[in-house]
Motif scaffolding. Structure first.
Motif, mmCIF file in Angstrom:
data_model
loop_
_atom_site.group_PDB
_atom_site.id
_atom_site.type_symbol
_atom_site.label_atom_id
_atom_site.label_comp_id
_atom_site.label_asym_id
_atom_site.label_seq_id
_atom_site.Cartn_x
_atom_site.Cartn_y
_atom_site.Cartn_z
ATOM 1 N N ALA A 222 4.738 -1.718 3.017
ATOM 2 C CA ALA A 222 4.561 -1.715 1.556
ATOM 3 C C ALA A 222 3.115 -1.333 1.277
ATOM 4 C CB ALA A 222 4.867 -3.091 0.979
ATOM 5 N N VAL A 223 2.901 -0.316 0.470
ATOM 6 C CA VAL A 223 1.532 0.087 0.096
ATOM 7 C C VAL A 223 1.490 0.269 -1.416
ATOM 8 C CG1 VAL A 223 -0.296 1.811 0.366
ATOM 9 C CG2 VAL A 223 1.204 1.299 2.300
ATOM 10 N N ASP A 224 0.477 -0.327 -2.012
ATOM 11 C CA ASP A 224 0.354 -0.244 -3.470
ATOM 12 C C ASP A 224 -1.048 -0.697 -3.843
ATOM 13 O OD1 ASP A 224 1.031 0.050 -6.126
ATOM 14 O OD2 ASP A 224 2.852 -1.161 -5.989
ATOM 15 N N GLU A 225 -1.361 -0.696 -5.117
ATOM 16 C CA GLU A 225 -2.629 -1.268 -5.550
ATOM 17 C C GLU A 225 -2.473 -2.787 -5.591
ATOM 18 O OE1 GLU A 225 -4.546 0.492 -9.018
ATOM 19 O OE2 GLU A 225 -3.371 2.319 -8.664
ATOM 20 N N GLY A 226 -3.424 -3.471 -5.001
ATOM 21 C CA GLY A 226 -3.451 -4.928 -5.144
ATOM 22 C C GLY A 226 -2.496 -5.721 -4.263
ATOM 23 N N VAL A 291 -3.843 9.095 6.507
ATOM 24 C CA VAL A 291 -2.810 9.800 5.724
ATOM 25 C C VAL A 291 -3.369 10.237 4.368
ATOM 26 C CG1 VAL A 291 -0.888 8.637 6.849
ATOM 27 C CG2 VAL A 291 -1.871 7.639 4.762
ATOM 28 N N GLY A 292 -4.682 10.109 4.202
ATOM 29 C CA GLY A 292 -5.303 10.602 2.979
ATOM 30 C C GLY A 292 -5.224 9.654 1.791
ATOM 31 N N TYR A 293 -4.940 8.361 2.047
ATOM 32 C CA TYR A 293 -4.956 7.384 0.951
ATOM 33 C C TYR A 293 -6.362 6.783 0.878
ATOM 34 C CZ TYR A 293 0.221 7.072 1.023
ATOM 35 O OH TYR A 293 1.556 7.322 0.971
ATOM 36 N N ASP A 294 -6.783 6.441 -0.317
ATOM 37 C CA ASP A 294 -8.095 5.810 -0.477
ATOM 38 C C ASP A 294 -7.947 4.299 -0.296
ATOM 39 O OD1 ASP A 294 -10.511 4.775 -1.227
ATOM 40 O OD2 ASP A 294 -10.684 6.000 -3.059
ATOM 41 N N PRO A 295 -8.524 3.748 0.796
ATOM 42 C CA PRO A 295 -8.370 2.302 1.063
ATOM 43 C C PRO A 295 -9.120 1.434 0.041
ATOM 44 C CG PRO A 295 -9.699 3.337 2.777
ATOM 45 C CD PRO A 295 -9.288 4.435 1.856
ATOM 46 N N GLU A 296 -9.966 2.076 -0.778
ATOM 47 C CA GLU A 296 -10.617 1.308 -1.857
ATOM 48 C C GLU A 296 -9.642 1.077 -3.004
ATOM 49 O OE1 GLU A 296 -13.631 -0.014 -1.712
ATOM 50 O OE2 GLU A 296 -13.891 0.825 0.310
ATOM 51 N N ILE A 297 -8.624 1.894 -3.086
ATOM 52 C CA ILE A 297 -7.634 1.761 -4.167
ATOM 53 C C ILE A 297 -6.372 1.051 -3.671
ATOM 54 C CG2 ILE A 297 -6.156 3.021 -5.804
ATOM 55 C CD1 ILE A 297 -8.225 5.278 -5.759
ATOM 56 N N TYR A 298 -5.933 1.452 -2.488
ATOM 57 C CA TYR A 298 -4.651 0.936 -2.003
ATOM 58 C C TYR A 298 -4.812 -0.043 -0.851
ATOM 59 C CZ TYR A 298 -2.796 4.796 -4.722
ATOM 60 O OH TYR A 298 -2.481 5.640 -5.737
ATOM 61 N N THR A 299 -3.935 -1.025 -0.846
ATOM 62 C CA THR A 299 -3.796 -1.904 0.317
ATOM 63 C C THR A 299 -2.307 -1.996 0.611
ATOM 64 O OG1 THR A 299 -3.753 -3.808 -1.175
ATOM 65 C CG2 THR A 299 -5.852 -3.324 -0.077
#
Ligand code: DAH
Length: 334
Positions: A222-226, A291-299
């Motif tokens: 599961a990946v999403d903001e917050g 995979v090009g996701y920003d870890p500052e935005i997504y966890t």
């Protein structure tokens, strides 16, 4: 040599007689077609006779021509009538040959059933689909990148020792876990992500009562903001209670996986005993970056379970090999 109109007429009448009697005597559609060709085809007798008409006087031509037409029509009619007759007979014969006696006893086919491993996987998928997850699939033959590198496991990483596998001559390998599906899915999709990925995995393991070189895992991501660790705990609690069908206790023990940080082993207390269920954790920022996701935005959180382990615990199976032996005495119990 010229031929007289009367002679022509006699010839035509003879052809008609002969043809009609042959048509009457025919009993197959193939024979009938042969007759059609020989009497009405381009090289047919009728055409040859008509060829002789060229030298006739105009009034004879008209008379003989008209008679030739009568003959031709008679033949066509005869052929058509016979054809209908033969076709009807053919259908009738077929119907008789294919008659079913519905009072005969039926053919017995033993009823198959779902293999306990598959029914276990299906149950797990059902539960997660109910929680809004999508089923995803990857490849059993993987590249080193998807199986290790992108999962924060570079070539010299000691965690590779525990996941030795079968290497293919081209440098690819048989995947050691379903975690590779995480990478493939994230590369192709944007958050929010909720996936469950069941599948076959491979290890260079010695076979015994609890190990197999080929087995099955079920991966969750599961990946999403917050997303936080409490989401992981709540999701797993919900899942295991549904799987075991009753209130259970969960225990998280600190662990290590290259692709999660923090990482944990999750245990379930069922019927008074703690049972190890699998690994889990928060997706490592390096994996998100890969995979090009920003870890500052997504966890995100992830977990990986052994399908055989679930099946064995739920059905009290004492040896993993029973799941692969195709012994009907065992399989019929499910
Ligand atoms: N891939 C790990 C294994 O095969 C299991 C696992 C552990 C999967 C932690 C995960 C995870 O997704 O977060 O041993």
């Amino acid at each position: 040599m010229t031929i007289s109109p009367d002679e022509l007429e006699t010839q035509l009448a003879a052809i008609k007689e002969e043809a009609l009697s042959k048509i009457t005597a025919t009993d197959t559609l193939e024979q009938l077609e042969q007759l059609r060709i020989s009497y009405l085809g381009k090289k047919a007798q009728l055409s040859q006779v008509l060829g002789g008409m060229g030298k006739l006087a105009p009034e004879d031509k008209r008379r003989i021509g008209a008679f030739a037409n009568v003959v031709k029509e008679a033949l066509q009619e005869g052929l058509e009538k016979k054809r209908t007759e033969l076709q009807a007979a053919q259908i009738q014969a077929q119907l008789e040959a294919e008659t079913l006696d519905v009072t005969m006893p039926g053919v017995y086919r033993p009823q198959g059933r779902i293999h306990p491993l598959n029914s276990t996987i299906d149950r797990v998928l059902d539960i997660f689909v109910g929680l809004g997850y999508t089923v995803a699939a990857g490849l059993e033959m993987e590249t080193d990148y998807y199986n290790f590198e992108a999962l924060n496991t570079p070539p010299d990483h000691p965690a590779r020792d525990m996941q030795d596998t079968f290497y293919l001559p081209d440098g690819n390998l048989l995947r050691t876990h379903t975690s590779s599906v995480q990478i493939r899915y994230m590369e192709a999709n944007e958050p929010p992500i909720r996936i469950i990925a069941p599948g076959r995995v491979y290890r260079r393991d010695t076979v015994d009562a609890t190990h197999s070189a080929v087995f099955h895992q079920i991966e969750i991501l599961a990946v999403d903001e917050g997303i936080t660790f409490t989401d992981l705990k709540g999701t797993l609690k919900e899942f295991f209670q549904d799987l075991f069908g009753e209130e259970i206790e969960l225990r998280f023990r600190a662990s290590y996986f290259p692709f999660t940080e923090p990482s944990a082993e999750v245990d379930v207390k069922w019927r008074g005993k703690w049972l190890e269920m699998g690994g889990c954790g928060m997706v490592d920022p390096n994996v998100l970056k890969a995979v090009g996701y920003d870890p500052e935005i997504y966890t995100g959180f992830a977990a990986g379970f052994g399908a055989e382990r679930f099946a064995m615990v739920l059905h009290q199976i004492d040896d993993i090999r029973r799941l692969y032996n195709s012994d009907l005495r065992f399989l019929r119990q499910f």
